[in-house]
Design a protein around this motif. Sequence first.
Motif, PDB file in Angstrom:
ATOM      1  N   CYS A  39       0.827  -1.219   0.000  1.00 11.16           N
ATOM      2  CA  CYS A  39       0.000   0.000   0.000  1.00 11.16           C
ATOM      3  C   CYS A  39       0.855   1.261   0.000  1.00 11.16           C
ATOM      4  N   VAL A  40       1.986   1.216   0.661  1.00  7.62           N
ATOM      5  CA  VAL A  40       2.880   2.373   0.695  1.00  7.62           C
ATOM      6  C   VAL A  40       3.529   2.595  -0.673  1.00  7.62           C
ATOM      7  N   ARG A  41       3.816   1.512  -1.388  1.00  7.37           N
ATOM      8  CA  ARG A  41       4.497   1.622  -2.689  1.00  7.37           C
ATOM      9  C   ARG A  41       3.550   1.896  -3.852  1.00  7.37           C
ATOM     10  N   HIS A  42       2.259   1.692  -3.676  1.00  5.14           N
ATOM     11  CA  HIS A  42       1.292   1.843  -4.766  1.00  5.14           C
ATOM     12  C   HIS A  42       0.203   2.840  -4.397  1.00  5.14           C
ATOM     13  N   THR A  43      -0.349   3.446  -5.406  1.00  4.18           N
ATOM     14  CA  THR A  43      -1.477   4.350  -5.207  1.00  4.18           C
ATOM     15  C   THR A  43      -2.771   3.578  -5.390  1.00  4.18           C
ATOM     16  N   LEU A  44      -3.619   3.642  -4.405  1.00  2.39           N
ATOM     17  CA  LEU A  44      -4.907   2.966  -4.491  1.00  2.39           C
ATOM     18  C   LEU A  44      -5.923   3.890  -5.152  1.00  2.39           C
ATOM     19  N   PRO A  45      -6.737   3.356  -6.049  1.00  5.79           N
ATOM     20  CA  PRO A  45      -7.777   4.177  -6.657  1.00  5.79           C
ATOM     21  C   PRO A  45      -8.795   4.626  -5.602  1.00  5.79           C
ATOM     22  N   VAL A  46      -9.444   5.737  -5.862  1.00  8.39           N
ATOM     23  CA  VAL A  46     -10.469   6.227  -4.953  1.00  8.39           C
ATOM     24  C   VAL A  46     -11.760   5.431  -5.133  1.00  8.39           C
ATOM     25  N   ASN A  47     -12.045   5.046  -6.357  1.00 13.64           N
ATOM     26  CA  ASN A  47     -13.263   4.311  -6.673  1.00 13.64           C
ATOM     27  C   ASN A  47     -13.192   2.900  -6.100  1.00 13.64           C
ATOM     28  N   TRP A  48     -14.239   2.506  -5.368  1.00 15.76           N
ATOM     29  CA  TRP A  48     -14.222   1.201  -4.710  1.00 15.76           C
ATOM     30  C   TRP A  48     -14.175   0.043  -5.699  1.00 15.76           C
ATOM     31  N   GLN A  49     -14.873   0.138  -6.804  1.00 14.04           N
ATOM     32  CA  GLN A  49     -14.834  -0.928  -7.820  1.00 14.04           C
ATOM     33  C   GLN A  49     -13.418  -1.082  -8.364  1.00 14.04           C
ATOM     34  N   ASP A  50     -12.752   0.034  -8.599  1.00 11.15           N
ATOM     35  CA  ASP A  50     -11.373  -0.001  -9.095  1.00 11.15           C
ATOM     36  C   ASP A  50     -10.434  -0.599  -8.054  1.00 11.15           C
ATOM     37  N   GLN A  51     -10.679  -0.307  -6.787  1.00 11.16           N
ATOM     38  CA  GLN A  51      -9.883  -0.898  -5.712  1.00 11.16           C
ATOM     39  C   GLN A  51     -10.022  -2.409  -5.721  1.00 11.16           C
ATOM     40  N   ARG A  52     -11.265  -2.874  -5.822  1.00  9.42           N
ATOM     41  CA  ARG A  52     -11.516  -4.326  -5.829  1.00  9.42           C
ATOM     42  C   ARG A  52     -10.829  -4.996  -7.016  1.00  9.42           C
ATOM     43  N   ALA A  53     -10.913  -4.359  -8.180  1.00  7.30           N
ATOM     44  CA  ALA A  53     -10.294  -4.913  -9.370  1.00  7.30           C
ATOM     45  C   ALA A  53      -8.771  -4.992  -9.215  1.00  7.30           C
ATOM     46  N   LEU A  54      -8.174  -3.939  -8.676  1.00  6.35           N
ATOM     47  CA  LEU A  54      -6.722  -3.925  -8.496  1.00  6.35           C
ATOM     48  C   LEU A  54      -6.291  -4.990  -7.483  1.00  6.35           C
ATOM     49  N   ILE A  55      -6.960  -5.047  -6.365  1.00 10.80           N
ATOM     50  CA  ILE A  55      -6.585  -6.010  -5.320  1.00 10.80           C
ATOM     51  C   ILE A  55      -6.816  -7.442  -5.781  1.00 10.80           C
ATOM     52  N   ALA A  56      -7.783  -7.651  -6.652  1.00  7.02           N
ATOM     53  CA  ALA A  56      -8.035  -8.995  -7.186  1.00  7.02           C
ATOM     54  C   ALA A  56      -6.867  -9.494  -8.036  1.00  7.02           C
ATOM     55  N   THR A  57      -6.035  -8.601  -8.537  1.00  7.04           N
ATOM     56  CA  THR A  57      -4.897  -9.014  -9.366  1.00  7.04           C
ATOM     57  C   THR A  57      -3.699  -9.450  -8.542  1.00  7.04           C
ATOM     58  N   LEU A  58      -3.748  -9.275  -7.234  1.00  6.42           N
ATOM     59  CA  LEU A  58      -2.600  -9.617  -6.387  1.00  6.42           C
ATOM     60  C   LEU A  58      -2.556 -11.094  -6.066  1.00  6.42           C
TER      61      LEU A  58
END
Length: 51
Positions: free
Chosen positions: A32-51
């Motif tokens: 989380c410190v190294r990456h910028t999280l999107p503000v949009n919750w759907q975008d957050q879910r999509a990004l975290i799903a790729t981990l």
Amino acid sequence: MYQLINLAFLAPDIIRDVLDGKQPLGFASDWCVRHTLPVNWQDQRALIATL
């Protein structure tokens, strides 16, 4: 400190999963410190799903 403020804007279900220990293995505080999280919750879910 600034990077961690973004954690306050996580989607409620993501916060719940972290508290329950059900987050993806790659989703940790150092990530989380190294990456910028999107503000949009759907975008957050999509990004975290790729981990």
